[in-house]
Design a protein around this motif. Sequence first.
Motif, PDB file in Angstrom:
ATOM      1  N   GLU A 681      -0.780  15.484  68.180  1.00 21.07           N
ATOM      2  CA  GLU A 681      -0.726  15.955  69.562  1.00 21.07           C
ATOM      3  C   GLU A 681      -1.513  15.063  70.516  1.00 21.07           C
ATOM      4  O   GLU A 681      -1.372  15.168  71.728  1.00 21.07           O
ATOM      5  CB  GLU A 681      -1.259  17.389  69.645  1.00 21.07           C
ATOM      6  CG  GLU A 681      -0.423  18.379  68.849  1.00 21.07           C
ATOM      7  CD  GLU A 681      -0.962  19.790  68.965  1.00 21.07           C
ATOM      8  OE1 GLU A 681      -2.024  19.952  69.625  1.00 21.07           O
ATOM      9  OE2 GLU A 681      -0.347  20.724  68.410  1.00 21.07           O
ATOM     10  N   GLU A 682      -2.350  14.176  69.964  1.00 21.86           N
ATOM     11  CA  GLU A 682      -3.147  13.299  70.811  1.00 21.86           C
ATOM     12  C   GLU A 682      -2.425  12.007  71.172  1.00 21.86           C
ATOM     13  O   GLU A 682      -2.987  11.125  71.802  1.00 21.86           O
ATOM     14  CB  GLU A 682      -4.464  12.962  70.107  1.00 21.86           C
ATOM     15  CG  GLU A 682      -5.323  14.180  69.801  1.00 21.86           C
ATOM     16  CD  GLU A 682      -6.588  13.799  69.065  1.00 21.86           C
ATOM     17  OE1 GLU A 682      -6.740  12.589  68.766  1.00 21.86           O
ATOM     18  OE2 GLU A 682      -7.408  14.697  68.795  1.00 21.86           O
ATOM     19  N   ALA A 683      -1.162  11.852  70.752  1.00 17.82           N
ATOM     20  CA  ALA A 683      -0.411  10.626  71.025  1.00 17.82           C
ATOM     21  C   ALA A 683      -0.215  10.452  72.520  1.00 17.82           C
ATOM     22  O   ALA A 683       0.058  11.413  73.256  1.00 17.82           O
ATOM     23  CB  ALA A 683       0.946  10.670  70.315  1.00 17.82           C
ATOM     24  N   ASP A 684      -0.421   9.213  72.967  1.00 14.20           N
ATOM     25  CA  ASP A 684      -0.255   8.940  74.384  1.00 14.20           C
ATOM     26  C   ASP A 684       1.172   8.483  74.681  1.00 14.20           C
ATOM     27  O   ASP A 684       2.016   8.366  73.792  1.00 14.20           O
ATOM     28  CB  ASP A 684      -1.267   7.898  74.841  1.00 14.20           C
ATOM     29  CG  ASP A 684      -1.161   6.603  74.030  1.00 14.20           C
ATOM     30  OD1 ASP A 684      -0.165   6.452  73.282  1.00 14.20           O
ATOM     31  OD2 ASP A 684      -2.063   5.759  74.134  1.00 14.20           O
ATOM     32  N   ASP A 685       1.414   8.175  75.944  1.00 11.35           N
ATOM     33  CA  ASP A 685       2.761   7.786  76.365  1.00 11.35           C
ATOM     34  C   ASP A 685       3.191   6.465  75.754  1.00 11.35           C
ATOM     35  O   ASP A 685       4.381   6.261  75.473  1.00 11.35           O
ATOM     36  CB  ASP A 685       2.821   7.691  77.896  1.00 11.35           C
ATOM     37  CG  ASP A 685       2.646   9.041  78.556  1.00 11.35           C
ATOM     38  OD1 ASP A 685       2.849  10.053  77.852  1.00 11.35           O
ATOM     39  OD2 ASP A 685       2.323   9.089  79.767  1.00 11.35           O
ATOM     40  N   ASP A 686       2.260   5.558  75.529  1.00 10.04           N
ATOM     41  CA  ASP A 686       2.623   4.274  74.940  1.00 10.04           C
ATOM     42  C   ASP A 686       3.160   4.447  73.521  1.00 10.04           C
ATOM     43  O   ASP A 686       4.151   3.806  73.129  1.00 10.04           O
ATOM     44  CB  ASP A 686       1.421   3.331  74.926  1.00 10.04           C
ATOM     45  CG  ASP A 686       1.033   2.891  76.332  1.00 10.04           C
ATOM     46  OD1 ASP A 686       1.916   2.951  77.213  1.00 10.04           O
ATOM     47  OD2 ASP A 686      -0.128   2.487  76.543  1.00 10.04           O
TER      48      ASP A 686
END
Length: 1258
Positions: A681-686
Amino acid sequence: MITSELPVLQDSTNEPGQAEAVSLGVNELEDTGEVKGKKKRGRPGRPPTANKKPRKTPVDKPQSGAPRGRKPNGVAQQNGEGDAITLFEVVRLGKSAMQSVVDDWIESYKHDRDIALLDLINFFIQCSGCKGTVRIEMFRNMQNAEIIRKMTEEFDEDSGDYPLTMPGPQWKKFRYNFCEFIGVLIRQCQYSIIYDEYMMDTVISLLTGLSDSQVRAFRHTSTLAAMKLMTALVNVALNLSIHQDNTQRQYEAERNKIVGKRANEKLELLLQKRKELQENQDEIENMMNSIFKGIFVHRYRDAIAEIRAICIEEIGVWMKMYSDAFLNDSYLKYVGWTLHDRQGEVRLKCLKALQNLYTNRELFPKLELFTNRFKDRIVSMTLDKEYDVAVEAIRLVTLILQGSEDALSNEDCENVYHLVYSAHRPVAVAAGEFLHRKLFSRHDPQAEEALAKRRGRNSPNGNLIRMLVLFFLESELHEHAAYLVDSLWDSSQELLKDWECMTELLLEEPVQGEEALSDRQESALIELMVCTIRQAAEAHPPVGRGTGKRVLTAKERKTQIDDRNKLTEHFIMALPMLLSKYQADAEKVANLLQIPTFFDLDVYSAGRMEKHLDALLKQIRFVVEKHTETEVLEACSKTYSILCSEEYTIMNRVDIARSQLIDEMVDRFSHSVEDLLQEGEEADDDDIYNVLSTLKRLTAFHNAHDLTRWDLFGNCYRLLKTGIEQGSMPEQIAVQALQCSHYSILWQLVKITEGSPTKDDLVALRRVVKSFLAVCQQCLSNVNTPVKEQAFMLLCDLLMIFSHQLTNGGREALQPLVFNPDAQLQNELLSFVLDHVFIDQDDESQSMEGDEEDEANKIEALHKRRNLLAAFSKLIIYDIVDMPAAADIFKHYMKYYNDYGDIIKETLSKTRQTDKIQCAKTLILSLQQLFNELIQDQGPNLDRTSSHVSGIKELARRFALTFGLDQIKTREAVATLHKDGIEFAFKYQNPKGAEYPPPNLAFLEVLSEFSSKLLRQDKKTVHSYLEKFLTEQMMERREDVWLPLISYRNSLLTGGDEDRLSVTSGGASSKASSVRSKKGRPPLHKKRIDEESVEGSWLMRNDTIQTPGALQTPQLTSTVLRENPRQAAEHMPDQDSEPGSESDYVHNPQMQMSWLSQQKLEEVNRKDRTGMSYMKARSGGVRQTVRGLMEDDAEPIFEDVMMSSRGQLEDMTEEFEDTMVIDLPPSRNRRERAELRPDFFDSAAMIEDDSGFTMPMF
């Protein structure tokens, strides 16, 4: 006889004021003694007709030198059997040259003009299809009207055909010969005979009378003859006019000489010749005036379109041939008026006649007023409903444009411009020719010569291509570049194939003072260029324009090969440069990448152009790495697929480049997936972008390339499972992962089907498919609509692919891969369809998540919903989903008819072909569902007049119409439908008590819509089944709440009234009475026989029993024999055996029948055991009702037995003789009956009397 002294037949339909013009110009043909001394047609010095030699009769005619019957091409020569060959037969056969036929007739005319004219008159009569012949006595003693009336009586009334309308090449040739004969006749007679005031007067008088006949054949034939005669006279008048001009010039030249050199005798001769020519000219003009005013003026508006077309076609010839006399407003008005004709063939003749005039530039001044008056009509005809007329109208407008640029306004031109986008190719090509003439034609020869020396963007085509781009962009109504190119292909091919100029316009910088192309113009030019490449390479019109690919001629095939080589050699070098310049523009790149699909790839190796191939592959790689748009990526994937074809030597070079690209993308994808899954859930947009962009590229390539060795399914499955478990996967990643997994499964299936798979391979693939189907099923409950829609489509596709049909065609080894959806999955698929397809407009707007509600979005959303419904319907059609699931689809047929009517109707048709009975049960189930929904909304007390009830009835009526007209094929299905409907209506009892109607009783009113599809005998069976559910109280109730029951029963009792019975003894028939019973109709409950038990009833039948084939109807139809009760008893089943037991099924073929047949058999057996009520009548007039059984030896024969829906027998009256009861010996009738089987499908199988007893008729 028809002579110049006899009165001319007046046209009874002529307009007032024109009747005097119907006769031959003047009144010289009136049969009055006072006119015999008058001069004819104003010609001076013409001797009176009274001084003419008396006509000779055939007897007085000298035999020597007679041409008739002697010359090989004679008018009335012998046919070898003594019968004279008529002029009509000579022309019809066409074996003789018309010149010789006419010469023979002229010889005959010179010998005896009455006989020759009689031949000519009969020629016109017989050409009209009339069997009659005008005799010499009629010719001499009867007037035109009398002769025509007499000939009218000779027509063959059995056929409406006549030579001009008969089909076939023979009669087509006859029409040509007929017209040629008239033309040659006038040409050969133009110097003498036509001026004798006899031949032409007689012919014109006859044709005028025939053209006014009520008989179409006379009118049609005479009008054609008269118009061709007029054309020939116009030619004569033209020659006379030329001779007059020449004579006048000679006279003026001679008169201008000095007195000493002037020849006075020559002047006198020229003056005499001029005077004679003038007289002949006046004579011809009088003849033409008679034909025009007597025939044309009335027939150009005839009721028959063919006659009107003949008139218009010929007046066009006159105006072109003799424009000085005919090309004026007095004659042009007839063509202008007829442009509004209601028949296309007449309008077509008008346009073609005008085209012949506008082709000649010298005639434009005379057509100026006509053009101004009728231009708007001609322009509007470019939109004519008849495509042939529209094409000719466009061509005419093009001719007008060529003659005068100012004749057409900008609005007129715009009306033609948009037709280049027409789906009808001839119309589009004609409009393309107009566009070419208007925009692309160069009229300055000096400028053309100067520009011709330039090449590329400065060539003559440079500005024209710019103009084409501007035209394409300004066409706001259309965006179909392929249609525009195809329209211009025939007229502007040189311009459209100038690819060098196009690429220079795109690649080179504009010179000083030249305006550069805008971004929109560059996109339009690239699109047009790609379309021209496709048209040149494929050499056939685009999709939607044309009936299919036609076979190319040798010349067209050579042109296609040359064009393909030319474009390949040019774009092999130009395409990498174009991709390099526009690689950042997705739209331009997607179009440019279509060009390699039209290459001749052998040129790469044959021309040693591998360096250009490397440049192309390098640019494609840059495009793949730079873009994520699906359209661009799919174009790149398709280009790689074409370049990797094994038939070309460049395959290895391209395959290496492709593998390197995919290796890099897969490696990047694997790392990005690991990063995304680890961060959770901590994945960023990149991280999300890296996974999504790489997955899009791989999915696009997986569509056209086998990437199974890279095992993309594993990572995609991990993404999907993680998204389902955590619920946080972005919808675009989920959609792409589903699609990529789907491609992976399909490529694995291709490998297995093309090779020899092991058991482990099948087990592995089954495990993969099973897990993916489970994931898709779980995705149906996803919160994101795109994910649910994608999962639904893939589920439907995979269930279709891995269905029971996978093993067809010798692929039984693939049986382990077959998947059958369980009930839960079927319910989820159906629920998805109901929630996402059958939605209201408001729901649709909300589902578009705030998108602008413009027309394009609505159409796109509707298209998507139609695809969803079609995918599910295929599962029903191919028996993958149970057919009852279709009930929820069918019930929306009326409500969503405009959106999905065609899909639902096709589904209904296909399911009926699969199983008629099951389809009928599904239809009644859909109506029951609607009825239950209505009960829940409105309660048990329905308003039968409400729109909701009417809607259900209308849907039932539509369903009934789908059963068609063949009731034999659908009888079992319709009867099953009624059975289920009756059971549904009486399924629940009213909780208030038995005296109240059941809650579903109103459904019978819906069911009555199907009663008309029952056969008459099946109505009785269904009615009997209905009575099993009725109590005596129900049958006696007449309140409004019971009206559905009354209405339904009446619908079952319709169509079989008035049973009739006749009895015969030996060969004599007894008298039968037709007096109706006066006692009225007894209560219906008396017809019931409650004490009879039902054995083998169709109530207890298994619904899975297959419908048997149609039983053959016995040959005895008008007479039905009753089986002896004793014999019937011998065939009855054992009462001790269990009904429906295995022994019964094996030994009794009737147990194998359908439920309808079983019900018929049950009814017959029951009534046979009950007995037969028979009536005997004596001469004393005593009526007696017999309730007992008939004597054993009594074998009455019933003839012409008719069914009665009311169960009534006509009373026997005193008129019956003592032969009412007939005792027949056990003759061959009994032996025949032993061989006959009962026909339970015969409409005369049973009749029922008023007393309730039924007589089975075996």
